[in-house]
Design a protein around this motif. Structure first.
Motif, PDB file in Angstrom:
ATOM      1  N   MET A   1      -4.415   0.052 -11.092  1.00 18.19           N
ATOM      2  CA  MET A   1      -4.337  -0.898 -10.013  1.00 18.19           C
ATOM      3  C   MET A   1      -5.659  -0.910  -9.237  1.00 18.19           C
ATOM      4  O   MET A   1      -6.293   0.109  -9.069  1.00 18.19           O
ATOM      5  N   SER A   2      -6.043  -2.064  -8.781  1.00 14.99           N
ATOM      6  CA  SER A   2      -7.314  -2.220  -8.097  1.00 14.99           C
ATOM      7  C   SER A   2      -7.258  -1.610  -6.698  1.00 14.99           C
ATOM      8  O   SER A   2      -6.248  -1.676  -6.010  1.00 14.99           O
ATOM      9  N   THR A   3      -8.371  -1.030  -6.274  1.00 20.65           N
ATOM     10  CA  THR A   3      -8.452  -0.450  -4.937  1.00 20.65           C
ATOM     11  C   THR A   3      -9.088  -1.432  -3.948  1.00 20.65           C
ATOM     12  O   THR A   3      -9.237  -1.103  -2.787  1.00 20.65           O
ATOM     13  N   VAL A   4      -9.445  -2.621  -4.423  1.00 15.53           N
ATOM     14  CA  VAL A   4     -10.076  -3.638  -3.583  1.00 15.53           C
ATOM     15  C   VAL A   4      -8.983  -4.445  -2.876  1.00 15.53           C
ATOM     16  O   VAL A   4      -7.989  -4.823  -3.486  1.00 15.53           O
ATOM     17  N   ASP A   5      -9.169  -4.708  -1.578  1.00 19.79           N
ATOM     18  CA  ASP A   5      -8.189  -5.535  -0.874  1.00 19.79           C
ATOM     19  C   ASP A   5      -8.503  -7.021  -1.092  1.00 19.79           C
ATOM     20  O   ASP A   5      -9.556  -7.375  -1.622  1.00 19.79           O
ATOM     21  N   THR A   8     -11.765  -8.575   0.501  1.00 23.69           N
ATOM     22  CA  THR A   8     -12.967  -8.127  -0.189  1.00 23.69           C
ATOM     23  C   THR A   8     -13.111  -8.837  -1.527  1.00 23.69           C
ATOM     24  O   THR A   8     -14.207  -9.263  -1.897  1.00 23.69           O
ATOM     25  N   LEU A  97      -6.169  -9.315  -8.569  1.00 25.96           N
ATOM     26  CA  LEU A  97      -5.362  -8.292  -7.904  1.00 25.96           C
ATOM     27  C   LEU A  97      -3.909  -8.257  -8.362  1.00 25.96           C
ATOM     28  O   LEU A  97      -3.196  -7.310  -8.063  1.00 25.96           O
ATOM     29  N   ASP A 103      -3.238  -6.173 -18.536  1.00 22.92           N
ATOM     30  CA  ASP A 103      -3.256  -4.849 -17.921  1.00 22.92           C
ATOM     31  C   ASP A 103      -2.517  -3.858 -18.817  1.00 22.92           C
ATOM     32  O   ASP A 103      -1.342  -3.583 -18.636  1.00 22.92           O
ATOM     33  N   GLU A 106      -5.706   1.760 -18.143  1.00 22.99           N
ATOM     34  CA  GLU A 106      -6.552   1.982 -16.980  1.00 22.99           C
ATOM     35  C   GLU A 106      -7.995   2.116 -17.464  1.00 22.99           C
ATOM     36  O   GLU A 106      -8.254   2.708 -18.513  1.00 22.99           O
ATOM     37  N   LYS A 109     -13.276   6.120 -15.959  1.00 26.07           N
ATOM     38  CA  LYS A 109     -14.461   6.294 -15.120  1.00 26.07           C
ATOM     39  C   LYS A 109     -15.551   7.037 -15.890  1.00 26.07           C
ATOM     40  O   LYS A 109     -16.723   6.908 -15.600  1.00 26.07           O
TER      41      LYS A 109
END
Length: 130
Positions: A1-5, A8, A97, A103, A106, A109
């Motif tokens: 899941m995206s951490t961007v609101d 943003t 989002l 999807d 994940e 990183k």
């Protein structure tokens, strides 16, 4: 899941679209948007959607895009560009989002450790089976 609101994500999409469409002439005209709506409804696209997703293609959002385009035709070209970019940025932000059939995994990183596994080497002195 995206951490961007959402705010943003919209700002990021607006910045990208501002670069992608630097002048008012770069945004699509209402006839292009109407053509996109019509092409969504053609038989080939509907059959493709039935095959891939088990349902007809949803073209309502393309009709809404056309109506929106027609509603901003009286604006100054630069203002029309900004309004169009804002609407597209919000659409892309919602798409980024929300959940999608794409999807599946994940995003890593960092790469996996010890991957790919080491391939065993052949020993020249090993016995061979005849």
């Amino acid at each position: 899941m995206s951490t961007v609101d959402f705010a943003t994500a919209v700002a990021q999409e607006e910045a990208y679209l501002q670069k992608l469409h630097p002048t008012p002439d770069d945004i699509p005209g209402c006839m292009k948007i109407f053509d996109d709506f019509l092409s969504c409804n053609i038989t080939v696209n509907q059959i493709r959607s039935l095959y891939r997703y088990g349902q007809r293609a949803e073209c309502g959002h393309k009709w809404e895009d056309f109506k929106f385009c027609m509603s901003i035709t009286n604006l100054h070209p630069e203002e029309r560009r900004n309004v169009w970019i804002r609407r597209r940025a919000e659409w892309w932000a919602h798409r980024r989002l929300s959940q999608s059939s794409e999807d599946i995994w994940e995003i890593r990183k960092e790469p996996l450790q010890n991957w790919p596994p080491a391939t065993p080497t052949c020993d020249a002195n090993a016995e061979t089976i005849a």
